[in-house]
Design an enzyme around this catalytic site. Structure first.
Site, PDB file in Angstrom:
ATOM      1  N   ASN A  99       0.879  -1.161   0.000  1.00  0.00           N
ATOM      2  CA  ASN A  99       0.000   0.000   0.000  1.00  0.00           C
ATOM      3  C   ASN A  99       0.921   1.217   0.000  1.00  0.00           C
ATOM      4  O   ASN A  99       1.511   1.562   1.015  1.00  0.00           O
ATOM      5  CB  ASN A  99      -0.912   0.013   1.231  1.00  0.00           C
ATOM      6  CG  ASN A  99      -1.795   1.251   1.273  1.00  0.00           C
ATOM      7  OD1 ASN A  99      -1.396   2.328   0.843  1.00  0.00           O
ATOM      8  ND2 ASN A  99      -2.999   1.107   1.805  1.00  0.00           N
ATOM      9  N   GLU A 115      -3.873   1.897  -2.907  1.00  0.00           N
ATOM     10  CA  GLU A 115      -3.970   3.337  -2.627  1.00  0.00           C
ATOM     11  C   GLU A 115      -3.046   4.139  -3.539  1.00  0.00           C
ATOM     12  O   GLU A 115      -2.286   4.989  -3.075  1.00  0.00           O
ATOM     13  CB  GLU A 115      -3.686   3.638  -1.149  1.00  0.00           C
ATOM     14  CG  GLU A 115      -4.901   3.424  -0.262  1.00  0.00           C
ATOM     15  CD  GLU A 115      -4.846   4.233   1.027  1.00  0.00           C
ATOM     16  OE1 GLU A 115      -5.400   5.339   1.039  1.00  0.00           O
ATOM     17  OE2 GLU A 115      -4.264   3.747   2.008  1.00  0.00           O
ATOM     18  N   ASP A 118      -3.784  -4.913   0.906  1.00  0.00           N
ATOM     19  CA  ASP A 118      -4.111  -4.317   2.201  1.00  0.00           C
ATOM     20  C   ASP A 118      -5.522  -4.785   2.537  1.00  0.00           C
ATOM     21  O   ASP A 118      -6.496  -4.291   1.981  1.00  0.00           O
ATOM     22  CB  ASP A 118      -4.031  -2.793   2.093  1.00  0.00           C
ATOM     23  CG  ASP A 118      -4.465  -2.095   3.380  1.00  0.00           C
ATOM     24  OD1 ASP A 118      -4.833  -2.799   4.347  1.00  0.00           O
ATOM     25  OD2 ASP A 118      -4.452  -0.848   3.400  1.00  0.00           O
ATOM     26  N   ASN A 177      -6.891  -4.585   5.504  1.00  0.00           N
ATOM     27  CA  ASN A 177      -7.474  -3.836   6.620  1.00  0.00           C
ATOM     28  C   ASN A 177      -8.069  -4.780   7.661  1.00  0.00           C
ATOM     29  O   ASN A 177      -9.140  -4.526   8.219  1.00  0.00           O
ATOM     30  CB  ASN A 177      -8.508  -2.817   6.128  1.00  0.00           C
ATOM     31  CG  ASN A 177      -7.876  -1.464   5.838  1.00  0.00           C
ATOM     32  OD1 ASN A 177      -7.103  -0.948   6.637  1.00  0.00           O
ATOM     33  ND2 ASN A 177      -8.179  -0.903   4.676  1.00  0.00           N
ATOM     34  N   ASP A 192      -1.433  -6.141   5.969  1.00  0.00           N
ATOM     35  CA  ASP A 192      -1.157  -6.410   4.553  1.00  0.00           C
ATOM     36  C   ASP A 192      -0.775  -7.884   4.424  1.00  0.00           C
ATOM     37  O   ASP A 192       0.167  -8.339   5.083  1.00  0.00           O
ATOM     38  CB  ASP A 192      -0.021  -5.522   4.063  1.00  0.00           C
ATOM     39  CG  ASP A 192      -0.344  -4.041   4.269  1.00  0.00           C
ATOM     40  OD1 ASP A 192      -0.904  -3.436   3.343  1.00  0.00           O
ATOM     41  OD2 ASP A 192      -0.058  -3.513   5.366  1.00  0.00           O
ATOM     42  N   ASP A 248       2.773   4.782   5.128  1.00  0.00           N
ATOM     43  CA  ASP A 248       2.612   4.212   6.472  1.00  0.00           C
ATOM     44  C   ASP A 248       2.568   2.676   6.438  1.00  0.00           C
ATOM     45  O   ASP A 248       2.577   2.037   7.490  1.00  0.00           O
ATOM     46  CB  ASP A 248       1.393   4.805   7.205  1.00  0.00           C
ATOM     47  CG  ASP A 248       0.182   5.004   6.309  1.00  0.00           C
ATOM     48  OD1 ASP A 248       0.188   4.535   5.147  1.00  0.00           O
ATOM     49  OD2 ASP A 248      -0.791   5.636   6.755  1.00  0.00           O
ATOM     50  N   HIS A 249       2.543   2.105   5.225  1.00  0.00           N
ATOM     51  CA  HIS A 249       2.641   0.650   5.050  1.00  0.00           C
ATOM     52  C   HIS A 249       4.007   0.300   4.457  1.00  0.00           C
ATOM     53  O   HIS A 249       4.653   1.147   3.839  1.00  0.00           O
ATOM     54  CB  HIS A 249       1.594   0.146   4.053  1.00  0.00           C
ATOM     55  CG  HIS A 249       0.168   0.349   4.464  1.00  0.00           C
ATOM     56  ND1 HIS A 249      -0.651  -0.691   4.842  1.00  0.00           N
ATOM     57  CD2 HIS A 249      -0.597   1.466   4.521  1.00  0.00           C
ATOM     58  CE1 HIS A 249      -1.856  -0.222   5.111  1.00  0.00           C
ATOM     59  NE2 HIS A 249      -1.848   1.084   4.929  1.00  0.00           N
TER      60      HIS A 249
END
Length: 265
Positions: free
Chosen positions: A9, A36, A152, A154, A223, A252-253
């Site tokens: 991501n 993303e 990802d 989530n 992930d 941030d991933h």
């Protein structure tokens, strides 16, 4: 021979293109699933990536969501959108098929809904999306071909996949219904690649930008690479490139990858 399949991501591909190119050169993945990308197809930085020898397919959306597949192997077919809801306009699903010596490999690049705040329509949307993914997986597993669901999700599958489980009990990523939906996928016969090689706690793929989460290793593992039996039989190695989180202006991933004992045609 091994084929390396990775997911990342990237949290806005145009903002992170230099990081992405650096990582592609270092990690040398054969197939990459990006989530993303946060841009329309026309705005995707295709040329820079193609210059490294990748075929590029995108399913973009302005400002939000968006997924892409990069592959050193030529795509035989690609398809965007997850069946089961004609009203769903979010760009969250892209699948591609490549030919191997032993047949084909099918990759589904996924960006599952976050689902927060839980008391809004966002959480039912997440659960419905997961049930559509379950149906997709059921149908695909019938073909008995190597399949990888990468992205990802989530979803924090287990307490050991989050720094402080108690703080997440009411979050959409960790609610019992979310984890049950994820377990249903595994119940079909899919294998969580990382957990096939280690039970170690503290292995994360996401660290928030706030409160020094990265420096304190206060992360989450959301992930995932899920493998069909025909893919998991060939699993050779799995890694999390967590060092990428320490780069300047990172996502941030971080990337997660798996090596499979498969040979390109």
């Amino acid at each position: 021979m091994t084929i390396r399949v990775a997911t990342w991501n990237v949290n806005s591909v145009r903002q992170r293109i230099d990081l992405l190119l650096t990582w592609l050169k270092e990690c040398q993945p054969d197939i990459v699933c990006l989530q993303e990308i946060k841009c329309v197809d026309e705005a995707f930085p295709r040329l820079e990536i193609e210059a490294l020898g990748y075929n590029v397919v995108t399913h973009g959306q302005k400002t939000f969501n968006g997924v892409a597949l990069l592959s050193k192997l030529r795509f035989d077919e690609t398809k965007s959108g997850l069946a089961g809801d004609d009203e769903d306009a979010h760009a969250r699903f892209l699948e591609g098929v490549v030919t191997l010596k032993s047949g084909v490999l099918r990759i589904a690049c996924l960006y599952l809904p976050n689902g927060n705040p839980v008391g809004t329509e966002k959480y039912p949307y997440k659960l419905k999306w997961m049930s559509r993914l379950l149906e997709y997986s059921k149908q695909r597993l019938k073909t008995e071909e190597p399949l990888i669901l990468a992205g990802d999700f989530n979803v924090i599958p287990h307490a050991r996949d989050v720094h402080n489980p108690a703080a997440w009990t009411e979050d959409a990523l960790f609610k019992p219904e979310t984890r049950e939906s994820f377990q249903s996928l595994l119940g079909l016969g899919l294998t969580d690649a990382l957990r096939a090689v280690t039970d170690e706690p503290g292995l994360y793929t996401f660290w928030d930008y706030q409160a020094g989460a990265w420096q304190k290793n206060q992360g989450l593992r959301i992930d995932h690479l899920l493998l069909s039996p025909q893919a998991s039989d060939r699993l050779a190695n799995v890694g999390i490139d967590s060092y990428v989180r320490g780069w300047e202006k990172p996502s941030d991933h971080v990337p997660v990858w798996a090596d499979l004992d498969l040979e390109a045609a």
